[in-house]
Design a protein around this motif. Structure first.
Motif, PDB file in Angstrom:
ATOM      1  N   ARG A   4       0.925  -1.152   0.043  1.00 55.66           N
ATOM      2  CA  ARG A   4      -0.017  -0.064   0.150  1.00 55.66           C
ATOM      3  C   ARG A   4       0.773   1.198   0.003  1.00 55.66           C
ATOM      4  O   ARG A   4       0.528   2.171  -0.649  1.00 55.66           O
ATOM      5  CB  ARG A   4      -0.732   0.004   1.203  1.00 55.66           C
ATOM      6  N   ARG A 149     -20.358   4.933   1.762  1.00 59.62           N
ATOM      7  CA  ARG A 149     -20.127   3.519   2.521  1.00 59.62           C
ATOM      8  C   ARG A 149     -20.677   2.142   2.125  1.00 59.62           C
ATOM      9  O   ARG A 149     -19.976   1.181   2.023  1.00 59.62           O
ATOM     10  CB  ARG A 149     -20.223   3.592   3.983  1.00 59.62           C
ATOM     11  N   ARG A 152     -19.547   1.271  -1.395  1.00 61.35           N
ATOM     12  CA  ARG A 152     -18.326   0.663  -1.432  1.00 61.35           C
ATOM     13  C   ARG A 152     -18.045  -0.662  -0.667  1.00 61.35           C
ATOM     14  O   ARG A 152     -17.269  -1.621  -0.841  1.00 61.35           O
ATOM     15  CB  ARG A 152     -17.483   1.662  -0.364  1.00 61.35           C
ATOM     16  N   LEU A 156     -14.878  -3.032  -0.510  1.00 59.53           N
ATOM     17  CA  LEU A 156     -13.933  -2.635   0.835  1.00 59.53           C
ATOM     18  C   LEU A 156     -14.761  -2.251   1.930  1.00 59.53           C
ATOM     19  O   LEU A 156     -15.759  -1.750   2.061  1.00 59.53           O
ATOM     20  CB  LEU A 156     -13.370  -1.331   0.489  1.00 59.53           C
ATOM     21  N   SER A 158     -13.478  -0.966   4.429  1.00 58.16           N
ATOM     22  CA  SER A 158     -12.983   0.632   4.904  1.00 58.16           C
ATOM     23  C   SER A 158     -12.067   1.143   3.909  1.00 58.16           C
ATOM     24  O   SER A 158     -11.314   0.032   3.542  1.00 58.16           O
ATOM     25  CB  SER A 158     -12.619   0.428   6.264  1.00 58.16           C
ATOM     26  N   ASP A 159     -11.833   2.320   3.641  1.00 56.27           N
ATOM     27  CA  ASP A 159     -10.872   2.809   3.048  1.00 56.27           C
ATOM     28  C   ASP A 159      -9.658   3.461   3.734  1.00 56.27           C
ATOM     29  O   ASP A 159      -8.925   4.238   3.320  1.00 56.27           O
ATOM     30  CB  ASP A 159     -11.571   3.456   1.711  1.00 56.27           C
ATOM     31  N   LEU A 209     -10.407   9.871  -4.347  1.00 56.49           N
ATOM     32  CA  LEU A 209     -10.448   8.324  -4.103  1.00 56.49           C
ATOM     33  C   LEU A 209      -9.507   7.564  -4.701  1.00 56.49           C
ATOM     34  O   LEU A 209      -9.109   6.432  -4.228  1.00 56.49           O
ATOM     35  CB  LEU A 209     -12.095   7.878  -4.105  1.00 56.49           C
ATOM     36  N   SER A 210      -9.415   7.724  -5.926  1.00 58.06           N
ATOM     37  CA  SER A 210      -8.354   7.117  -6.783  1.00 58.06           C
ATOM     38  C   SER A 210      -7.038   7.231  -6.443  1.00 58.06           C
ATOM     39  O   SER A 210      -6.131   6.337  -6.914  1.00 58.06           O
ATOM     40  CB  SER A 210      -8.562   7.375  -8.391  1.00 58.06           C
ATOM     41  N   ILE A 212      -6.285   6.982  -3.056  1.00 57.61           N
ATOM     42  CA  ILE A 212      -6.092   6.415  -1.808  1.00 57.61           C
ATOM     43  C   ILE A 212      -5.546   4.720  -1.909  1.00 57.61           C
ATOM     44  O   ILE A 212      -6.168   4.070  -2.793  1.00 57.61           O
ATOM     45  CB  ILE A 212      -7.465   6.422  -1.105  1.00 57.61           C
ATOM     46  N   ALA A 214      -6.102   2.146  -0.288  1.00 54.63           N
ATOM     47  CA  ALA A 214      -7.220   1.010  -0.282  1.00 54.63           C
ATOM     48  C   ALA A 214      -7.867   0.707  -1.621  1.00 54.63           C
ATOM     49  O   ALA A 214      -7.998  -0.386  -2.110  1.00 54.63           O
ATOM     50  CB  ALA A 214      -8.312   1.186   0.710  1.00 54.63           C
ATOM     51  N   TYR A 215      -8.141   1.593  -2.554  1.00 53.71           N
ATOM     52  CA  TYR A 215      -8.482   1.437  -3.784  1.00 53.71           C
ATOM     53  C   TYR A 215      -7.423   1.092  -4.802  1.00 53.71           C
ATOM     54  O   TYR A 215      -7.706   0.378  -5.797  1.00 53.71           O
ATOM     55  CB  TYR A 215      -9.129   2.835  -4.230  1.00 53.71           C
ATOM     56  N   GLN A 223     -11.620  -1.869  -9.033  1.00 59.30           N
ATOM     57  CA  GLN A 223     -11.749  -0.177  -9.016  1.00 59.30           C
ATOM     58  C   GLN A 223     -12.692   0.611  -9.831  1.00 59.30           C
ATOM     59  O   GLN A 223     -13.359   1.312  -9.183  1.00 59.30           O
ATOM     60  CB  GLN A 223     -10.315  -0.012  -9.556  1.00 59.30           C
TER      61      GLN A 223
END
Length: 255
Positions: A4, A149, A152, A156, A158-159, A209-210, A212, A214-215, A223
């Motif tokens: 990550r 949330r 998602r 996921l 959580s992000d 968001l793209s 982060i 987690a994504y 994705q």
């Protein structure tokens, strides 16, 4: 360093475009704490230079370190020529030159906990300042946040990034302040918050968001699906809460 932590380079240009920068209030907070002029600074995990610019444009000689070559290349496009850049992870830095300020902008949690504070202290002048700042970006409207949330959730849980030392979010002192308070190398640990509310288009929010991690570590097909689902529940314009939590500490003179 985790996968990550090294996932950002593939999105360096998006990181530069969509991640919020840092306000003058942050610079003032660090300088007020320092209580004396700071002439030199080392940045840990500088990314595309969002925080580098804040300090370098105000006369501080900044050395920006970053392990990802793509991020560092993007940084060099945007920072003053006076900034010295070094491609290196924090763990790869060797003591030599010392600085009046060592800081990390939304990057410290990617560093290895082993020897973190002795390594930081070795890079600081006695009495020098350490600063860590950042924080998650949330949608300010609870109903929209909940809708995102739920959209998602199939992809996921959580992000966010969990507290590195497990400190519950309700505690008064958060990480890394908790570790700094226990460290033999530092004193005068302080925590403060700079409140921020920003407006952005739904498209730019998806862009943010793209960037982060987690994504970024999801398979490309997932994705696309998660961003499509989130886009469906967003209004055209969103308000985000982008509060900055600031931790400050001073290297002990006697160490």
């Amino acid at each position: 360093m985790s996968g990550r932590a090294l996932s950002f380079g593939m999105r360096a240009q998006a990181y530069e475009r969509f991640r919020p920068g840092y306000p003058m209030e942050l610079f003032d907070t660090v300088m007020e704490y320092a209580g004396r002029p700071i002439r030199t600074a080392l940045e840990v995990g500088a990314g595309t230079g969002k925080a580098t610019r804040l300090f370098a444009r105000r006369g501080i000689a900044v050395t920006a370190t970053e392990p990802d070559g793509d991020m560092l290349a993007e940084l060099r496009k945007h920072v003053p020529a006076s900034v010295r850049t070094v491609r290196a992870a924090f763990e790869g830095l060797r003591p030599g030159e010392s600085y009046g300020l060592v800081y990390a902008a939304a990057a410290l949690h990617w560093t290895s906990p082993e020897g973190r504070w002795s390594r930081t202290a070795a890079l600081l002048e006695p009495g020098g300042v350490f600063a860590s700042f950042g924080g998650p970006v949330h949608l300010a409207d609870p109903a929209v946040e909940e809708a995102v949330r739920a959209a998602r959730a199939p992809f996921l849980a959580s992000d966010g990034v969990p507290s590195p030392d497990g400190t519950p979010p309700e505690h008064d002192m958060q990480w890394p302040g908790t570790e700094l308070q226990r460290s033999e190398w530092f004193t005068d640990v302080r925590q403060s918050m700079i409140r921020r509310r920003l407006m952005m288009s739904a498209r730019d929010y998806i862009g943010q968001l793209s960037t982060i991690s987690a994504y970024l570590i999801l398979p490309a097909s997932e994705q696309e699906q998660v961003f499509r689902q989130i886009t469906r529940v967003l209004p055209e314009t969103v308000e985000i809460a982008a509060d900055i939590t600031v931790h400050l500490a001073r290297r002990r003179y006697e160490q």
